[in-house]
Scaffold this motif. Sequence first.
Motif, PDB file in Angstrom:
ATOM      1  N   TRP A 353       0.807  -1.218   0.000  1.00  0.00           N
ATOM      2  CA  TRP A 353       0.000   0.000   0.000  1.00  0.00           C
ATOM      3  C   TRP A 353       0.843   1.272   0.000  1.00  0.00           C
ATOM      4  CZ3 TRP A 353      -4.661  -0.487  -1.621  1.00  0.00           C
ATOM      5  CH2 TRP A 353      -5.370  -1.662  -1.380  1.00  0.00           C
ATOM      6  N   SER A 354       2.148   1.138   0.213  1.00  0.00           N
ATOM      7  CA  SER A 354       3.015   2.319   0.123  1.00  0.00           C
ATOM      8  C   SER A 354       3.894   2.219  -1.117  1.00  0.00           C
ATOM      9  CB  SER A 354       3.860   2.472   1.392  1.00  0.00           C
ATOM     10  OG  SER A 354       4.644   1.314   1.642  1.00  0.00           O
ATOM     11  N   ARG A 355       4.892   1.358  -1.082  1.00  0.00           N
ATOM     12  CA  ARG A 355       5.847   1.311  -2.189  1.00  0.00           C
ATOM     13  C   ARG A 355       5.206   0.871  -3.511  1.00  0.00           C
ATOM     14  NH1 ARG A 355      11.032   0.967  -3.899  1.00  0.00           N
ATOM     15  NH2 ARG A 355      11.434  -0.598  -5.489  1.00  0.00           N
ATOM     16  N   THR A 356       4.465  -0.248  -3.500  1.00  0.00           N
ATOM     17  CA  THR A 356       3.871  -0.723  -4.753  1.00  0.00           C
ATOM     18  C   THR A 356       2.873   0.289  -5.299  1.00  0.00           C
ATOM     19  OG1 THR A 356       4.126  -3.030  -4.072  1.00  0.00           O
ATOM     20  CG2 THR A 356       2.576  -2.580  -5.859  1.00  0.00           C
ATOM     21  N   ARG A 357       1.984   0.756  -4.427  1.00  0.00           N
ATOM     22  CA  ARG A 357       0.920   1.654  -4.878  1.00  0.00           C
ATOM     23  C   ARG A 357       1.438   3.034  -5.260  1.00  0.00           C
ATOM     24  NH1 ARG A 357      -2.359   5.202  -1.546  1.00  0.00           N
ATOM     25  NH2 ARG A 357      -3.906   6.130  -2.918  1.00  0.00           N
ATOM     26  N   ARG A 358       2.409   3.556  -4.527  1.00  0.00           N
ATOM     27  CA  ARG A 358       2.809   4.941  -4.741  1.00  0.00           C
ATOM     28  C   ARG A 358       4.127   5.094  -5.502  1.00  0.00           C
ATOM     29  NH1 ARG A 358       0.759   9.000  -2.125  1.00  0.00           N
ATOM     30  NH2 ARG A 358       1.552   9.978  -4.032  1.00  0.00           N
ATOM     31  N   THR A 359       4.928   4.023  -5.615  1.00  0.00           N
ATOM     32  CA  THR A 359       6.223   4.134  -6.302  1.00  0.00           C
ATOM     33  C   THR A 359       6.286   3.233  -7.528  1.00  0.00           C
ATOM     34  OG1 THR A 359       7.402   4.754  -4.284  1.00  0.00           O
ATOM     35  CG2 THR A 359       8.713   3.828  -6.063  1.00  0.00           C
ATOM     36  N   THR A 360       6.154   1.918  -7.328  1.00  0.00           N
ATOM     37  CA  THR A 360       6.256   0.990  -8.453  1.00  0.00           C
ATOM     38  C   THR A 360       5.207   1.292  -9.516  1.00  0.00           C
ATOM     39  OG1 THR A 360       6.946  -0.674  -6.827  1.00  0.00           O
ATOM     40  CG2 THR A 360       6.485  -1.437  -9.065  1.00  0.00           C
ATOM     41  N   SER A 361       3.999   1.614  -9.088  1.00  0.00           N
ATOM     42  CA  SER A 361       2.901   1.847 -10.027  1.00  0.00           C
ATOM     43  C   SER A 361       3.088   3.100 -10.869  1.00  0.00           C
ATOM     44  CB  SER A 361       1.571   1.949  -9.274  1.00  0.00           C
ATOM     45  OG  SER A 361       1.536   3.125  -8.487  1.00  0.00           O
ATOM     46  N   THR A 362       3.993   3.996 -10.469  1.00  0.00           N
ATOM     47  CA  THR A 362       4.197   5.198 -11.279  1.00  0.00           C
ATOM     48  C   THR A 362       4.807   4.862 -12.636  1.00  0.00           C
ATOM     49  OG1 THR A 362       6.375   5.633 -10.292  1.00  0.00           O
ATOM     50  CG2 THR A 362       4.465   6.683  -9.251  1.00  0.00           C
ATOM     51  N   PHE A 363       5.500   3.728 -12.730  1.00  0.00           N
ATOM     52  CA  PHE A 363       5.961   3.270 -14.040  1.00  0.00           C
ATOM     53  C   PHE A 363       4.786   2.762 -14.867  1.00  0.00           C
ATOM     54  CE2 PHE A 363       7.112  -0.565 -16.520  1.00  0.00           C
ATOM     55  CZ  PHE A 363       7.788   0.071 -17.554  1.00  0.00           C
ATOM     56  N   THR A 364       3.937   1.948 -14.245  1.00  0.00           N
ATOM     57  CA  THR A 364       2.842   1.301 -14.966  1.00  0.00           C
ATOM     58  C   THR A 364       1.776   2.290 -15.406  1.00  0.00           C
ATOM     59  OG1 THR A 364       3.228  -0.597 -13.505  1.00  0.00           O
ATOM     60  CG2 THR A 364       1.244  -0.643 -14.876  1.00  0.00           C
ATOM     61  N   PHE A 365       1.343   3.148 -14.487  1.00  0.00           N
ATOM     62  CA  PHE A 365       0.206   4.025 -14.776  1.00  0.00           C
ATOM     63  C   PHE A 365       0.563   5.503 -14.829  1.00  0.00           C
ATOM     64  CE2 PHE A 365      -1.677   0.174 -12.902  1.00  0.00           C
ATOM     65  CZ  PHE A 365      -2.459  -0.204 -13.987  1.00  0.00           C
ATOM     66  N   GLY A 366       1.843   5.817 -14.702  1.00  0.00           N
ATOM     67  CA  GLY A 366       2.295   7.183 -14.894  1.00  0.00           C
ATOM     68  C   GLY A 366       3.085   7.293 -16.181  1.00  0.00           C
ATOM     69  N   MET A 367       4.202   6.582 -16.241  1.00  0.00           N
ATOM     70  CA  MET A 367       5.057   6.645 -17.418  1.00  0.00           C
ATOM     71  C   MET A 367       4.392   6.025 -18.646  1.00  0.00           C
ATOM     72  SD  MET A 367       8.735   5.815 -15.628  1.00  0.00           S
ATOM     73  CE  MET A 367       9.708   6.106 -17.116  1.00  0.00           C
ATOM     74  N   GLN A 368       3.552   5.002 -18.439  1.00  0.00           N
ATOM     75  CA  GLN A 368       2.882   4.350 -19.570  1.00  0.00           C
ATOM     76  C   GLN A 368       1.466   4.886 -19.790  1.00  0.00           C
ATOM     77  OE1 GLN A 368       3.861   0.004 -20.192  1.00  0.00           O
ATOM     78  NE2 GLN A 368       4.375   0.135 -18.015  1.00  0.00           N
ATOM     79  N   ASN A 369       1.195   6.060 -19.264  1.00  0.00           N
ATOM     80  CA  ASN A 369      -0.141   6.641 -19.358  1.00  0.00           C
ATOM     81  C   ASN A 369      -0.601   6.837 -20.798  1.00  0.00           C
ATOM     82  OD1 ASN A 369      -1.917   9.345 -19.421  1.00  0.00           O
ATOM     83  ND2 ASN A 369      -2.256   8.311 -17.467  1.00  0.00           N
ATOM     84  N   SER A 370       0.343   7.024 -21.723  1.00  0.00           N
ATOM     85  CA  SER A 370      -0.021   7.277 -23.126  1.00  0.00           C
ATOM     86  C   SER A 370      -0.372   6.008 -23.886  1.00  0.00           C
ATOM     87  CB  SER A 370       1.126   7.999 -23.839  1.00  0.00           C
ATOM     88  OG  SER A 370       1.367   9.259 -23.250  1.00  0.00           O
ATOM     89  N   ILE A 371      -0.123   4.839 -23.300  1.00  0.00           N
ATOM     90  CA  ILE A 371      -0.494   3.576 -23.936  1.00  0.00           C
ATOM     91  C   ILE A 371      -1.946   3.281 -23.579  1.00  0.00           C
ATOM     92  CG2 ILE A 371       0.028   1.111 -24.105  1.00  0.00           C
ATOM     93  CD1 ILE A 371       2.886   1.843 -23.174  1.00  0.00           C
ATOM     94  N   PRO A 372      -2.828   3.095 -24.553  1.00  0.00           N
ATOM     95  CA  PRO A 372      -4.259   2.969 -24.257  1.00  0.00           C
ATOM     96  C   PRO A 372      -4.607   1.915 -23.214  1.00  0.00           C
ATOM     97  CG  PRO A 372      -3.933   3.280 -26.608  1.00  0.00           C
ATOM     98  CD  PRO A 372      -2.564   3.126 -26.015  1.00  0.00           C
TER      99      PRO A 372
END
Length: 497
Positions: A353-372
């Motif tokens: 709930w801290s590292r995965t949700r707020r750090t690791t996920s920034t690659f998946t749903f932040g950096m890859q936000n432009s992928i549909p």
Amino acid sequence: MKPVFLQLSWGPDGVTAEGDHTYYHGNAIEQADGTRNGVYSEWSWDGDTLKVGTCRYGMSPLFYYCGDTEIFVSNSIPKLLELGAPNAWDDDAMAVFIRRQTFLGEDTPFKHIRATPPGARLTWKDGHMTLEGKAFAPKPQHLKRSAMIDGVIDLFAQAIARRLPQTDEFYLPLTGGKDSRHILLELNRQSALPKACVTASFPPPLTNQDREIAAQLAARVGVPHITLPPPPPGIADEQRKNIMTNFCTVEHGWAVPLVDFLKANTQASFDGLGLDVFFNTIWYSEHRARLYEESAFETLATDLLGDSEAAFSVIFTSETNRRFCRSRAIARLVKELKIHANCPHPVAAAQFWSRTRRTTSTFTFGMQNSIPTVHTPFLDLDLFDFVYGLPKSSLRESSMHVDVISNAYKNFSDIGYFVRKEHQTIDKKYLRKLSLDLVRNNSRHVTKPTVLNRKKTNYSLLKSFVTGDKLDLDWLQPNLLACLLQIEGHNHRLPRQ
């Protein structure tokens, strides 16, 4: 990442609205019982009421600022700052971030800008906001280990079946680890292979054994394998990453070339986000588990925060060290640790709930936000709930995930896994370019206030430039410096301070 926003202001003549009245992003799957399976975030404004929602994980958070008569919502913290959200530091949040490199709960670098919580249900009407949402607790599972392994195998197959692409014109990121391998082998079993697998390269001095193992896996299932070059020396890619991740992590700079490739070549992809902290908890130890059992939260927080205080005495001004002090970090982390105390595996739950949700996920749903569409099968409702409820004793008995993969795909068990080597090749060109870029950035806006001790920091950076010594630079936490300098530079350019 394209910034999307909605700005609402309430006054005597009603509400004025600027921006996008509706927004949706994610990979939600509508199930027969009416539930939504997957990760998503959304908002809608109908001229009367604003409704903002996220999935139960809050992995793709939205950010908001709510004042007395206005509210701003966006997928971008820089956009909220441009709209006029106050940019005062959140001292408690930053005290944790500089030591743990992650934010907790709904914290951001800024006191008045918040992330939406898990399962967020935010409503704003006539200048008044209500907000619900929090991390959920698991239902404990009591099974034999063989039943656990079989359960993960079956539920993961179901998760992939629910997310099979409608075309083979997609690319799959592949590493030498477990998560992406599991995805590839199950796609292979279900005859839904990607057009190619693609592997990023780490910059020196990190090793790239990942590429060799990924190539073996791709060849075995019969798909092409593409290896991307590492990011160039310097902080340019790090700065691009910081914008895409909303200044919320010092990690993932190495992945910018991978994100650029996926954005240019695919409409869909898969990501292994979700369960690695339960299968292979990075900061788990029996000592920390015992501290949790004894409710020794302050001792546990002290242990988790490490000891970088000597470096902070160089990096930061005395005022900053007072504001972002260790006691603040301990108090904030203790508050977060207590939330997960009753989970079957509290150490892993706190990390999720801290590292995965707020750090690791920034690659998946932040950096890859432009992928549909970026599918995250490990966050499938049924699979996640099953693993989330398993006791720590079973998960720590041996490598659960390796056993799952070996049992499910026996013909691939001869291909090993990536293990980071202790010996690394030092490339002084990379180190010196990074040091020099940081000095240049630290020397800008010299008349503006800063949390950094410019003189001491520049002296230490120039020393690392001259020596080309990795230890001299690592001690200064260069990615953290780059992030802080970029936040300050961004704020200095804003018309409203």
